[in-house]
Write a protein that holds these residues in place. Structure first.
Motif, PDB file in Angstrom:
ATOM      1  N   ALA A 173       0.827  -1.213   0.000  1.00 24.13           N
ATOM      2  CA  ALA A 173       0.000   0.000   0.000  1.00 24.13           C
ATOM      3  C   ALA A 173       0.859   1.261   0.000  1.00 24.13           C
ATOM      4  O   ALA A 173       0.562   2.224  -0.711  1.00 24.13           O
ATOM      5  N   ILE A 174       1.928   1.256   0.762  1.00 21.56           N
ATOM      6  CA  ILE A 174       2.823   2.423   0.809  1.00 21.56           C
ATOM      7  C   ILE A 174       3.496   2.623  -0.545  1.00 21.56           C
ATOM      8  O   ILE A 174       3.635   3.753  -1.019  1.00 21.56           O
ATOM      9  N   ARG A 175       3.903   1.532  -1.184  1.00 24.25           N
ATOM     10  CA  ARG A 175       4.499   1.633  -2.525  1.00 24.25           C
ATOM     11  C   ARG A 175       3.501   2.236  -3.503  1.00 24.25           C
ATOM     12  O   ARG A 175       3.826   3.159  -4.261  1.00 24.25           O
ATOM     13  N   ILE A 176       2.257   1.737  -3.476  1.00 24.90           N
ATOM     14  CA  ILE A 176       1.215   2.257  -4.379  1.00 24.90           C
ATOM     15  C   ILE A 176       0.964   3.734  -4.089  1.00 24.90           C
ATOM     16  O   ILE A 176       0.871   4.553  -5.005  1.00 24.90           O
ATOM     17  N   LYS A 177       0.861   4.093  -2.816  1.00 24.65           N
ATOM     18  CA  LYS A 177       0.630   5.494  -2.415  1.00 24.65           C
ATOM     19  C   LYS A 177       1.731   6.394  -2.973  1.00 24.65           C
ATOM     20  O   LYS A 177       1.446   7.422  -3.577  1.00 24.65           O
ATOM     21  N   ASN A 178       2.993   5.988  -2.776  1.00 29.04           N
ATOM     22  CA  ASN A 178       4.117   6.797  -3.252  1.00 29.04           C
ATOM     23  C   ASN A 178       4.097   6.947  -4.769  1.00 29.04           C
ATOM     24  O   ASN A 178       4.388   8.025  -5.300  1.00 29.04           O
ATOM     25  N   GLU A 179       3.764   5.875  -5.485  1.00 24.63           N
ATOM     26  CA  GLU A 179       3.702   5.946  -6.948  1.00 24.63           C
ATOM     27  C   GLU A 179       2.553   6.841  -7.404  1.00 24.63           C
ATOM     28  O   GLU A 179       2.718   7.668  -8.307  1.00 24.63           O
ATOM     29  N   LEU A 180       1.380   6.689  -6.784  1.00 23.24           N
ATOM     30  CA  LEU A 180       0.224   7.500  -7.173  1.00 23.24           C
ATOM     31  C   LEU A 180       0.476   8.986  -6.924  1.00 23.24           C
ATOM     32  O   LEU A 180       0.088   9.833  -7.723  1.00 23.24           O
ATOM     33  N   GLU A 181       1.112   9.316  -5.813  1.00 21.19           N
ATOM     34  CA  GLU A 181       1.334  10.725  -5.471  1.00 21.19           C
ATOM     35  C   GLU A 181       2.328  11.415  -6.401  1.00 21.19           C
ATOM     36  O   GLU A 181       2.459  12.633  -6.363  1.00 21.19           O
ATOM     37  N   LYS A 182       3.000  10.656  -7.262  1.00 25.28           N
ATOM     38  CA  LYS A 182       3.858  11.265  -8.280  1.00 25.28           C
ATOM     39  C   LYS A 182       3.047  11.725  -9.492  1.00 25.28           C
ATOM     40  O   LYS A 182       3.541  12.486 -10.315  1.00 25.28           O
ATOM     41  N   ASN A 183       1.794  11.281  -9.593  1.00 24.46           N
ATOM     42  CA  ASN A 183       0.935  11.661 -10.716  1.00 24.46           C
ATOM     43  C   ASN A 183       0.503  13.114 -10.559  1.00 24.46           C
ATOM     44  O   ASN A 183       0.073  13.532  -9.477  1.00 24.46           O
ATOM     45  N   GLU A 184       0.590  13.889 -11.617  1.00 22.45           N
ATOM     46  CA  GLU A 184       0.290  15.326 -11.558  1.00 22.45           C
ATOM     47  C   GLU A 184      -1.173  15.636 -11.273  1.00 22.45           C
ATOM     48  O   GLU A 184      -1.497  16.762 -10.880  1.00 22.45           O
ATOM     49  N   ASP A 185      -2.069  14.677 -11.430  1.00 23.73           N
ATOM     50  CA  ASP A 185      -3.490  14.911 -11.161  1.00 23.73           C
ATOM     51  C   ASP A 185      -3.900  14.522  -9.745  1.00 23.73           C
ATOM     52  O   ASP A 185      -5.059  14.648  -9.380  1.00 23.73           O
ATOM     53  N   ILE A 186      -2.955  14.032  -8.938  1.00 20.64           N
ATOM     54  CA  ILE A 186      -3.262  13.565  -7.585  1.00 20.64           C
ATOM     55  C   ILE A 186      -2.525  14.425  -6.569  1.00 20.64           C
ATOM     56  O   ILE A 186      -1.324  14.669  -6.685  1.00 20.64           O
ATOM     57  N   PHE A 187      -3.273  14.880  -5.549  1.00 17.83           N
ATOM     58  CA  PHE A 187      -2.652  15.614  -4.448  1.00 17.83           C
ATOM     59  C   PHE A 187      -2.130  14.652  -3.385  1.00 17.83           C
ATOM     60  O   PHE A 187      -0.961  14.664  -3.043  1.00 17.83           O
ATOM     61  N   THR A 188      -3.026  13.846  -2.810  1.00 15.04           N
ATOM     62  CA  THR A 188      -2.633  12.947  -1.731  1.00 15.04           C
ATOM     63  C   THR A 188      -3.382  11.621  -1.830  1.00 15.04           C
ATOM     64  O   THR A 188      -4.432  11.536  -2.462  1.00 15.04           O
ATOM     65  N   VAL A 189      -2.808  10.612  -1.163  1.00 15.05           N
ATOM     66  CA  VAL A 189      -3.434   9.296  -1.045  1.00 15.05           C
ATOM     67  C   VAL A 189      -3.407   8.928   0.431  1.00 15.05           C
ATOM     68  O   VAL A 189      -2.355   8.992   1.072  1.00 15.05           O
ATOM     69  N   GLN A 190      -4.561   8.564   0.974  1.00 11.32           N
ATOM     70  CA  GLN A 190      -4.648   8.126   2.364  1.00 11.32           C
ATOM     71  C   GLN A 190      -4.929   6.627   2.392  1.00 11.32           C
ATOM     72  O   GLN A 190      -5.699   6.127   1.577  1.00 11.32           O
ATOM     73  N   LEU A 191      -4.301   5.930   3.333  1.00 10.93           N
ATOM     74  CA  LEU A 191      -4.491   4.494   3.476  1.00 10.93           C
ATOM     75  C   LEU A 191      -5.629   4.223   4.456  1.00 10.93           C
ATOM     76  O   LEU A 191      -5.738   4.872   5.485  1.00 10.93           O
ATOM     77  N   SER A 192      -6.461   3.251   4.130  1.00  7.73           N
ATOM     78  CA  SER A 192      -7.580   2.856   4.978  1.00  7.73           C
ATOM     79  C   SER A 192      -7.258   1.487   5.564  1.00  7.73           C
ATOM     80  O   SER A 192      -7.244   0.489   4.851  1.00  7.73           O
ATOM     81  N   TYR A 193      -6.998   1.466   6.878  1.00 11.43           N
ATOM     82  CA  TYR A 193      -6.536   0.244   7.530  1.00 11.43           C
ATOM     83  C   TYR A 193      -7.683  -0.625   8.031  1.00 11.43           C
ATOM     84  O   TYR A 193      -8.752  -0.135   8.373  1.00 11.43           O
ATOM     85  N   ILE A 194      -7.398  -1.932   8.078  1.00  9.89           N
ATOM     86  CA  ILE A 194      -8.267  -2.917   8.715  1.00  9.89           C
ATOM     87  C   ILE A 194      -7.454  -3.440   9.881  1.00  9.89           C
ATOM     88  O   ILE A 194      -6.318  -3.891   9.700  1.00  9.89           O
ATOM     89  N   TYR A 195      -7.989  -3.378  11.087  1.00 13.94           N
ATOM     90  CA  TYR A 195      -7.269  -3.853  12.248  1.00 13.94           C
ATOM     91  C   TYR A 195      -7.878  -5.163  12.723  1.00 13.94           C
ATOM     92  O   TYR A 195      -9.078  -5.268  12.884  1.00 13.94           O
ATOM     93  N   SER A 196      -7.023  -6.166  12.902  1.00 13.38           N
ATOM     94  CA  SER A 196      -7.510  -7.445  13.407  1.00 13.38           C
ATOM     95  C   SER A 196      -6.915  -7.708  14.780  1.00 13.38           C
ATOM     96  O   SER A 196      -5.866  -7.202  15.113  1.00 13.38           O
TER      97      SER A 196
END
Length: 197
Positions: A173-196
């Motif tokens: 998820a962190i890898r995907i977030k970092n890659e997405l945030e390099k896109n010029e049309d995206i400001f930020t990406v927040q992760l939605s966690y599931i806690y078990s």
């Protein structure tokens, strides 16, 4: 017992305690605060005007590692509107701050988490009240700045064939977030966690 004997005994006891402390294994938690957490989805903050088909095209260029469902233009954060101000334009920031004090209104969400650096611009989250306030809009108009609207998209990972999981590991998820945030049309990406448990 003389004063010197007491000092020697104290010194020997101190050395013994320190030595015992060095050789005693202490339990240290080296794991993450939530060792069983997984990421069940992403909340992506796009720039104004990005269409649903553009969002789908953007997401297809990234390895999401799992099938997902995407909801377009959702906003559960309260961050709806924004303005982009040249990083060197202090005049508008001073004028807005002065007017906010005079009017006793909170037009700009000013916490550091709500300010994004985008090249030569700062992106300031604007309250919904400000988006319709005539005085605020007249200040923006003077500097040829318009209020824009964030486009939020929610990604939910789906069950795959095999084990019934609907999440991805945090490191993916962190890898995907970092890659997405390099896109010029995206400001930020927040992760939605599931806690078990």
């Amino acid at each position: 017992m003389s004063k010197i004997n007491k000092e020697i005994i104290f010194l020997l006891l101190s050395i013994l305690v320190i030595t015992a402390g060095l050789f005693t294994e202490t339990a240290v938690n080296t794991q993450t605060p939530y060792p069983d957490s997984q990421v069940g989805g992403l909340l992506i903050q796009f720039k104004d005007g990005v269409s649903e088909s553009e969002v789908k095209a953007i997401l297809q260029n990234y390895n999401m590692t799992r099938n997902y469902r995407m909801e377009y233009d959702t906003n559960t954060t309260g961050e709806i509107y924004y303005i982009m101000v040249d990083k060197d334009n202090w005049d508008i920031r001073d004028e807005i701050n002065k007017a906010m004090k005079e009017e006793k209104k909170d037009w700009i969400v000013s916490s550091p988490a709500h300010v994004i650096r985008e090249g030569d611009y700062y992106v300031f989250t604007v309250s919904e009240q400000a988006a319709w306030d005539k005085k605020f809009l007249s200040i923006l108009n003077k500097y040829d700045i318009g209020v824009k609207k964030f486009t939020w998209c929610e990604i939910r990972f789906l069950y795959d064939n095999g084990p019934l999981t609907h999440w991805i590991p945090e490191e993916d998820a962190i890898r995907i977030k970092n890659e997405l945030e390099k896109n010029e049309d995206i400001f930020t990406v927040q992760l939605s966690y599931i806690y078990s448990n």
